[in-house]
Design a protein around this motif. Structure first.
Motif, PDB file in Angstrom:
ATOM      1  N   UNK A  32       0.826  -1.207   0.000  1.00 11.66           N
ATOM      2  CA  UNK A  32       0.000   0.000   0.000  1.00 11.66           C
ATOM      3  C   UNK A  32       0.857   1.252   0.000  1.00 11.66           C
ATOM      4  N   UNK A  33       2.053   1.146   0.590  1.00  4.94           N
ATOM      5  CA  UNK A  33       2.919   2.315   0.744  1.00  4.94           C
ATOM      6  C   UNK A  33       4.234   2.187  -0.027  1.00  4.94           C
ATOM      7  N   UNK A  34       4.776   0.983  -0.117  1.00  2.00           N
ATOM      8  CA  UNK A  34       6.121   0.827  -0.690  1.00  2.00           C
ATOM      9  C   UNK A  34       6.132   0.604  -2.190  1.00  2.00           C
ATOM     10  N   UNK A  35       4.957   0.460  -2.783  1.00  2.00           N
ATOM     11  CA  UNK A  35       4.864   0.203  -4.223  1.00  2.00           C
ATOM     12  C   UNK A  35       4.236   1.385  -4.946  1.00  2.00           C
ATOM     13  N   UNK A  41       0.871   4.878  -2.487  1.00  2.00           N
ATOM     14  CA  UNK A  41       2.266   4.532  -2.244  1.00  2.00           C
ATOM     15  C   UNK A  41       3.242   5.275  -3.125  1.00  2.00           C
ATOM     16  N   UNK A  42       4.488   4.846  -3.043  1.00  2.00           N
ATOM     17  CA  UNK A  42       5.580   5.397  -3.845  1.00  2.00           C
ATOM     18  C   UNK A  42       6.648   4.319  -3.960  1.00  2.00           C
ATOM     19  N   UNK A  43       7.596   4.517  -4.844  1.00  2.00           N
ATOM     20  CA  UNK A  43       8.678   3.544  -5.003  1.00  2.00           C
ATOM     21  C   UNK A  43       9.639   3.665  -3.823  1.00  2.00           C
ATOM     22  N   UNK A  44       9.570   2.707  -2.917  1.00  2.00           N
ATOM     23  CA  UNK A  44      10.437   2.695  -1.739  1.00  2.00           C
ATOM     24  C   UNK A  44      11.395   1.510  -1.780  1.00  2.00           C
ATOM     25  N   UNK A  45      11.705   1.052  -2.983  1.00  2.00           N
ATOM     26  CA  UNK A  45      12.509  -0.157  -3.145  1.00  2.00           C
ATOM     27  C   UNK A  45      13.908  -0.005  -2.566  1.00  2.00           C
ATOM     28  N   UNK A  46      14.513   1.171  -2.691  1.00  2.00           N
ATOM     29  CA  UNK A  46      15.863   1.363  -2.143  1.00  2.00           C
ATOM     30  C   UNK A  46      15.857   1.196  -0.622  1.00  2.00           C
ATOM     31  N   UNK A  47      14.864   1.778   0.032  1.00  2.00           N
ATOM     32  CA  UNK A  47      14.783   1.671   1.490  1.00  2.00           C
ATOM     33  C   UNK A  47      14.483   0.240   1.912  1.00  2.00           C
ATOM     34  N   UNK A 102       6.173  -6.085   1.184  1.00  2.00           N
ATOM     35  CA  UNK A 102       7.102  -5.861   0.074  1.00  2.00           C
ATOM     36  C   UNK A 102       7.944  -7.117  -0.107  1.00  2.00           C
ATOM     37  N   UNK A 103       8.094  -7.526  -1.357  1.00  2.00           N
ATOM     38  CA  UNK A 103       8.744  -8.817  -1.633  1.00  2.00           C
ATOM     39  C   UNK A 103      10.230  -8.835  -1.287  1.00  2.00           C
ATOM     40  N   UNK A 104      10.842  -7.685  -1.101  1.00  2.00           N
ATOM     41  CA  UNK A 104      12.271  -7.639  -0.764  1.00  2.00           C
ATOM     42  C   UNK A 104      12.521  -8.117   0.669  1.00  2.00           C
ATOM     43  N   UNK A 144       8.175   3.007   6.784  1.00  2.00           N
ATOM     44  CA  UNK A 144       7.524   4.167   6.201  1.00  2.00           C
ATOM     45  C   UNK A 144       6.233   4.483   6.964  1.00  2.00           C
ATOM     46  N   UNK A 145       5.767   5.698   6.845  1.00  2.00           N
ATOM     47  CA  UNK A 145       6.473   6.809   6.214  1.00  2.00           C
ATOM     48  C   UNK A 145       7.185   7.614   7.290  1.00  2.00           C
ATOM     49  N   UNK A 146       8.247   8.320   6.873  1.00  2.00           N
ATOM     50  CA  UNK A 146       9.033   9.094   7.835  1.00  2.00           C
ATOM     51  C   UNK A 146       8.161  10.131   8.541  1.00  2.00           C
ATOM     52  N   UNK A 147       7.280  10.783   7.784  1.00  2.00           N
ATOM     53  CA  UNK A 147       6.438  11.821   8.371  1.00  2.00           C
ATOM     54  C   UNK A 147       5.187  11.298   9.045  1.00  2.00           C
ATOM     55  N   UNK A 148       4.992   9.963   9.032  1.00  2.00           N
ATOM     56  CA  UNK A 148       3.792   9.375   9.603  1.00  2.00           C
ATOM     57  C   UNK A 148       4.119   8.333  10.648  1.00  2.00           C
ATOM     58  N   UNK A 149       4.036   7.069  10.256  1.00  2.00           N
ATOM     59  CA  UNK A 149       4.148   5.976  11.223  1.00  2.00           C
ATOM     60  C   UNK A 149       5.550   5.818  11.806  1.00  2.00           C
TER      61      UNK A 149
END
Length: 216
Positions: A32-35, A41-47, A102-104, A144-149
């Protein structure tokens, strides 16, 4: 004065450092958030990849890993008024795309999984007493997210008396502006924001943890 001078004058920005018994808490790295296939969501694959590096290092020292995610009932009764502010949360139900990890990530049977309903990983959950039972003194926060959870969890971790560490490569948000602002403020008040390599180096120097009440 710029903001750094203002906060320094106010006596903020100290460092809490590591204790001797850390835990890794991975907050809401779900699709919901990392994709970026999710509207919320947004692309959070690096994190997510950086978090996997950290959890791999933690496991070598028998440091426990906790994963949290938000999942709600179809009728939204366990979401409450937060749905008015964040209506996109309504569709994160048990079998939805957004509830999938997230599958990672490398989630294992021995890890602690917490389904939460509010921003903080501590609020309304059994996280604090479990960490206390394991004599944890340091919470390493990813997710995630830095500004939220993540931010809410950092405030509560500090409030519960845990030394709080945030590896900056292991957290993410939808915008860089939000990421920078909340990470900076977190570092001023509630947590030590550190480079991932420095966190891994400290973990590498630790002896493997033991938990007297846990089965091998």
């Amino acid at each position: 004065m710029d903001k750094n001078d203002v906060y320094k004058k106010a006596g903020l920005g100290g460092q809490v450092g590591f204790g001797k018994r850390p835990v890794v808490v991975v907050i809401d790295f779900q699709k919901a958030f990392s994709s970026d296939d999710s509207d919320s969501g947004a692309d959070m694959s690096d994190a997510c990849r950086s978090t996997r590096v950290l959890t791999d290092a933690a496991r070598e020292k028998n440091i426990k890993v906790v994963y949290t995610r938000v999942v709600y009932k179809e009728n939204g009764m366990d979401l409450g008024v937060w749905a008015e502010k964040c209506p996109s949360l309504r569709i994160i139900t048990k079998d939805s795309f957004g509830s999938e990890w997230d599958e990672v990530l490398d989630i294992r049977e021995e890890d602690l999984i917490i389904e939460k309903h509010w921003p903080s990983a501590f609020f309304g959950t059994h996280l604090a007493p479990i960490l206390n039972a394991m004599q944890i003194d340091t919470a390493i926060l990813c997710g995630c997210t830095v500004g939220g959870c993540v931010y809410a969890t950092a405030v509560d971790a500090c409030s519960h008396g845990f030394r709080t560490i945030v590896p900056k490569e292991c957290v993410s948000d939808r915008t860089k502006e939000t990421y920078d602002m909340f990470l900076w403020n977190m570092n001023q008040k509630y947590a030590d924001v550190m480079a991932l390599n420095d966190v891994i180096s400290i973990i590498g120097d630790m002896k493997p943890l033991r938990y007297d009440f846990l089965k091998d």
